[in-house]
Write an enzyme that holds these catalytic residues in place. Structure first.
Site, PDB file in Angstrom:
ATOM      1  NE  ARG A 114      -0.650   0.957   4.847  1.00  0.00           N
ATOM      2  CZ  ARG A 114      -1.093   1.077   5.837  1.00  0.00           C
ATOM      3  NH1 ARG A 114      -2.149   0.117   6.321  1.00  0.00           N
ATOM      4  NH2 ARG A 114      -0.637   1.440   7.111  1.00  0.00           N
ATOM      5  CG  ASN A 152      -4.775   5.215   6.187  1.00  0.00           C
ATOM      6  OD1 ASN A 152      -5.567   5.559   7.131  1.00  0.00           O
ATOM      7  ND2 ASN A 152      -3.859   4.399   6.675  1.00  0.00           N
ATOM      8  CD  GLU A 153      -1.313   5.822   9.539  1.00  0.00           C
ATOM      9  OE1 GLU A 153      -0.499   4.974   8.946  1.00  0.00           O
ATOM     10  OE2 GLU A 153      -1.351   5.617  10.735  1.00  0.00           O
ATOM     11  CB  CYS A 161       8.320  10.076  -5.719  1.00  0.00           C
ATOM     12  SG  CYS A 161       8.538   9.440  -7.341  1.00  0.00           S
ATOM     13  CB  CYS A 163      10.224   9.113 -10.932  1.00  0.00           C
ATOM     14  SG  CYS A 163       8.739  10.411 -10.573  1.00  0.00           S
ATOM     15  CD  GLU A 312      -5.305   3.915  11.822  1.00  0.00           C
ATOM     16  OE1 GLU A 312      -4.373   3.295  12.064  1.00  0.00           O
ATOM     17  OE2 GLU A 312      -5.766   4.340  10.484  1.00  0.00           O
ATOM     18  CD1 TRP A 320       2.040  -1.827  12.418  1.00  0.00           C
ATOM     19  CD2 TRP A 320       3.677  -1.014  13.111  1.00  0.00           C
ATOM     20  NE1 TRP A 320       1.330  -0.882  13.020  1.00  0.00           N
ATOM     21  CE2 TRP A 320       2.228  -0.204  13.526  1.00  0.00           C
ATOM     22  CE3 TRP A 320       5.000  -0.246  13.770  1.00  0.00           C
ATOM     23  CZ2 TRP A 320       2.468   0.815  14.398  1.00  0.00           C
ATOM     24  CZ3 TRP A 320       4.732   0.616  14.514  1.00  0.00           C
ATOM     25  CH2 TRP A 320       3.582   1.404  15.095  1.00  0.00           C
ATOM     26  CD  GLU A 360      -1.574  -3.586   9.201  1.00  0.00           C
ATOM     27  OE1 GLU A 360      -0.810  -3.329  10.127  1.00  0.00           O
ATOM     28  OE2 GLU A 360      -2.201  -2.447   8.826  1.00  0.00           O
ATOM     29  CG  PHE A 362      -0.633 -12.477  13.253  1.00  0.00           C
ATOM     30  CD1 PHE A 362      -1.451 -13.393  13.753  1.00  0.00           C
ATOM     31  CD2 PHE A 362       0.383 -12.931  12.056  1.00  0.00           C
ATOM     32  CE1 PHE A 362      -1.473 -14.714  13.155  1.00  0.00           C
ATOM     33  CE2 PHE A 362       0.254 -14.082  11.532  1.00  0.00           C
ATOM     34  CZ  PHE A 362      -0.686 -14.987  12.335  1.00  0.00           C
ATOM     35  CG  HIS A 363      -3.050  -4.307  14.045  1.00  0.00           C
ATOM     36  ND1 HIS A 363      -3.902  -3.554  15.018  1.00  0.00           N
ATOM     37  CD2 HIS A 363      -1.965  -3.405  14.158  1.00  0.00           C
ATOM     38  CE1 HIS A 363      -3.473  -2.276  15.458  1.00  0.00           C
ATOM     39  NE2 HIS A 363      -2.371  -2.358  14.696  1.00  0.00           N
TER      40      HIS A 363
HETATM   41  C1  GLA Z   1      -1.668   2.685  10.699  1.00  0.00           C
HETATM   42  C2  GLA Z   1      -2.624   2.613   9.441  1.00  0.00           C
HETATM   43  C3  GLA Z   1      -3.587   1.252   9.428  1.00  0.00           C
HETATM   44  C4  GLA Z   1      -3.191   0.146  10.061  1.00  0.00           C
HETATM   45  C5  GLA Z   1      -2.264   0.330  11.230  1.00  0.00           C
HETATM   46  C6  GLA Z   1      -1.874  -0.701  11.924  1.00  0.00           C
HETATM   47  O1  GLA Z   1      -2.031   3.302  11.557  1.00  0.00           O
HETATM   48  O2  GLA Z   1      -3.536   3.538   9.131  1.00  0.00           O
HETATM   49  O3  GLA Z   1      -4.245   1.161   8.165  1.00  0.00           O
HETATM   50  O4  GLA Z   1      -2.274  -0.176   9.019  1.00  0.00           O
HETATM   51  O5  GLA Z   1      -1.455   1.326  11.136  1.00  0.00           O
HETATM   52  O6  GLA Z   1      -1.117  -0.365  13.237  1.00  0.00           O
END
Ligand code: GLA
Length: 681
Positions: A114, A152-153, A161, A163, A312, A320, A360, A362-363
């Protein structure tokens, strides 16, 4: 400035990332029933759903999302609807392999995880315009929509990048910043190592070079990368504002310096309607609640002090991290409520239901693999009910005692190669000073070095301003700090601050150029220490001896008075910690790396100058934070990170909101527990 709240909640937000596309539809009904049981009122939906929503270019399939949204709506659960632009579908990359980002060493990353995005890619811009417009048109006025979650984040896992498309974009960005090649050559100091540019087309991103690349070029490239992603955010935001008037638009930050280092969140904070943040506990670290508190204070600060939202965090272990250490009973609630104490309007998680497949699995999640007959689920339900009891604190603002100057751009510059010691570490100093303040039970606002960046940026409302590491400081920032001290403030500055200007060029004259005047001293020579060696600092009567490692300096006082001197080491006999009385105020300088306890000895003197309360009646690791409501109501949060019960004095009487008990004079907080008191009067 950010000021919005998610629409239609009426309570603190509680919920998490909901990824129903990973599950057959029969699971959705169970999900909704469980969400109701837990008191969930907000879910983030569709973050990674582009491939499901647009399985072929221009051919949309909204049926499944319509059905999920209707189920949530019927259950009165509001939606934080994502634009799925963090993962374009496989077909997009097949058509546009050039939109995959390139690393500094020239490797092109592949599809299959991703966040593989080149923020300069016109094809990416066109594709996000399509999907965001389609989502905005379809759901922009849906009554269940609480806010928009763009992307997202941004910034993780990659931002920069290198390139050719990015290179051309970088040149345009530079032309706008500098206006002329002469100005660029001057700013980058290209006379050094013969790097002068005679044509814009000669300029490249700072790709891998045989030895150290031009630091000013690298710093500008870091700024450019943050700006390029911000331009894409703004583009999505404007599309959504048009199609979904009045709905707040945000993107989830990762403001913790332990978690994201590539984004200038001072710039980003101004662009969102509501600051939202993701925070993951550094599970293996001792007293990791301090890092959490720092992230929460930063989240509030990048929004100018207004309430924000924790979008989150985790119910327990995180896949991770090197070891997915499970949270102890009660820890999840303490984490959530610590964020709330520091301004969050609720607590959300990644993710609702633990995945069976993918990277993920195992999250931890709100519904773990163990199902609902589990400690995690019981604690989730309890937390939902606790947050329900705190509804009245919505909109109240966290009260800060002191300010810490923090700057992402200065951090980027300091981290580059060939600084006077590889042990210099901006983040480490910021964390060390923050921890010293935390241990004194002081709540901190972070502030950018220059004013005008945020509403209410005036420093004079803080009795104490701490500068833990500000290698890069403009002359303007130095002036601001000088005015603050002259006006009566107390300033505490740590070493290797005020050294270079915005182009990473050393300020003219002796170090620390931007801060010489306010500190009343010059630094004649840096004295980095050998690895593992320490030096001793001795002080005037009444102050303890201290020990430092990593860094020392030959300091020449020019108005300041030495309070500690080096007893040995390369700067033996010279000033080590100094105090400068200037105008109505005082500026302290710490020229050596002190450990956390030794730092406290200096802080104690600065606190006395600032006339800040000595809160030594409060037990260690009892986190005490206040929020104040518009009506004047004060909410006192007491979060006990110790195993044993502790008692604290209470200023007056009040009602404990989680238990409903009346309290007066003192407050007992159970081991690992939390109490929230609405103070009377
Ligand atoms: C980030 C992402 C989520 C997920 C979490 C896992 O915050 O935004 O999609 O991958 O990490 O900790």
């Amino acid at each position: 400035m950010p000021h919005a709240t998610p629409r239609g909640l009426g309570r603190l937000a509680f919920g998490g990332d909901y990824n129903p596309e990973q599950w057959p539809e029969e699971v959705w009904r169970e999900d909704i029933a469980l969400m109701r049981q837990a008191g969930v009122n907000l879910v983030s939906l569709g973050i990674f759903s582009w491939a499901r929503l647009e399985p072929r270019p221009g051919a949309f399939d909204f049926g499944w999302l319509d059905r999920v949204i209707e189920l949530l709506h019927a259950a009165e659960i509001r939606i934080d609807l994502a634009t799925p632009t963090v993962v374009p579908p496989a077909w997009f990359y097949r058509e546009h392999p050039e939109a995959l980002p390139v690393s500094r060493d020239g490797t092109r990353w592949a599809f299959g995880s991703r966040g593989a995005i080149c923020h300069s890619s016109p094809a990416y811009r066109e594709a996000i315009t399509g999907i965001v417009t389609a989502l905005g048109e379809r759901y922009g006025r849906h009554p269940a929509l609480a806010m928009w979650h763009v992307h997202n984040e941004y910034g993780v896992p990659v931002l920069e990048c290198y390139c050719d498309v990015s290179a051309a974009h970088f040149r345009r960005w530079l032309a706008e910043r500098y206006g002329s090649l002469d100005a660029l050559n001057e700013a980058w100091g290209t006379a050094f190592w013969g790097q002068g540019y005679g044509d814009w087309e000669e300029i490249q991103p700072p790709r891998l070079t045989p030895t150290v690349a031009n630091p000013a070029q690298r710093l500008d490239f870091a700024r450019f990368a943050s700006d390029s992603a911000l331009a894409n955010f703004r583009h999505e935001r404007e599309l959504l504002r048009e199609l979904s008037p009045g709905t707040p638009v945000t993107t989830n930050f990762m403001v913790s310096p332990t978690q994201c280092d590539s984004m200038d969140y001072w710039a980003w904070g101004r662009e969102v309607d509501l600051v939202t943040n993701d925070h993951y506990l550094v599970a293996e670290e001792d007293r990791n609640h301090i890092n959490l508190a720092m992230a929460a204070d930063l989240s509030r600060s990048v929004g100018g002090g207004r309430p924000w939202l924790l979008l989150e965090h985790s119910t327990s272990g995180v896949n991770w991290q090197r070891r997915g250490i499970a949270k102890r009973p009660g820890e999840m609630a303490r984490n959530s409520l610590a964020h709330v104490a520091r301004g969050s309007e609720g607590a959300l998680f990644f993710q609702w239901r633990a995945s069976r497949a993918g990277a993920e699995k195992f999250h931890s999640a709100m519904v773990p693999h163990a199902g609902t007959d589990s400690r995690i689920w019981r604690e989730v339900v309890q937390l939902g009910s606790d947050l329900g009891r705190l509804a009245e604190i919505r909109g109240s603002e966290t009260v800060a005692d002191a300010a810490v100057v923090w700057d992402w751009q200065s951090w980027w510059a300091q981290k580059l190669e060939w600084r006077p010691s590889e042990d210099l570490d901006t983040r480490e100093r910021a964390e060390a000073f923050y921890a010293a303040l935390y241990d004194r039970h002081l709540t901190v606002d972070f502030v950018p070095p220059e004013d005008g960046a945020l509403d209410g940026g005036a420093l004079d409302r803080y009795p104490l301003v701490v500068v833990p590491a500000l290698y890069l400081a403009s002359a303007r920032a130095g002036e601001r700090l000088r005015r603050y001290v002259e006006g009566g403030g107390t300033l505490l500055v740590s070493y290797f601050s005020g050294i270079v200007d915005e182009h990473d060029a050393v300020h003219p004259g002796p170090h620390p150029g931007a801060l010489r005047g306010v500190l009343g001293l010059t630094v004649e020579e840096f004295q980095p220490l050998h690895a593992g060696r320490a030096v001793r600092l001795t002080g005037s009567e009444g102050v303890p001896d201290l020990s430092a490692d990593t860094w020392a300096e030959t300091v020449v006082t020019r108005g300041a008075e030495p309070v500690w001197r080096y007893a040995d080491g390369p700067a033996a006999g010279g000033p080590a910690v100094t105090r400068h009385r200037l105008g109505e105020g005082t500026a302290w300088y710490v020229s050596a790396r002190l450990g956390r306890d030794d730092l406290d000895a200096v802080l104690a003197l600065a606190l006395a100058d600032a006339r800040l309360p000595d809160r030594d009646e409060l037990p260690r690791d009892l986190e005490v934070v206040r929020r104040r409501g518009g009506s004047g109501a004060v909410y006192l949060f007491a979060i006990n990170h110790n195993d044993a019960e502790v008692t604290m004095p209470l200023p007056g009487a009040g009602v404990e909101l989680l238990t409903g008990a009346d309290v007066a004079g003192k407050l007992g907080v159970p081991g690992g527990g939390v109490r929230v008191v609405r103070l009377a009067g």
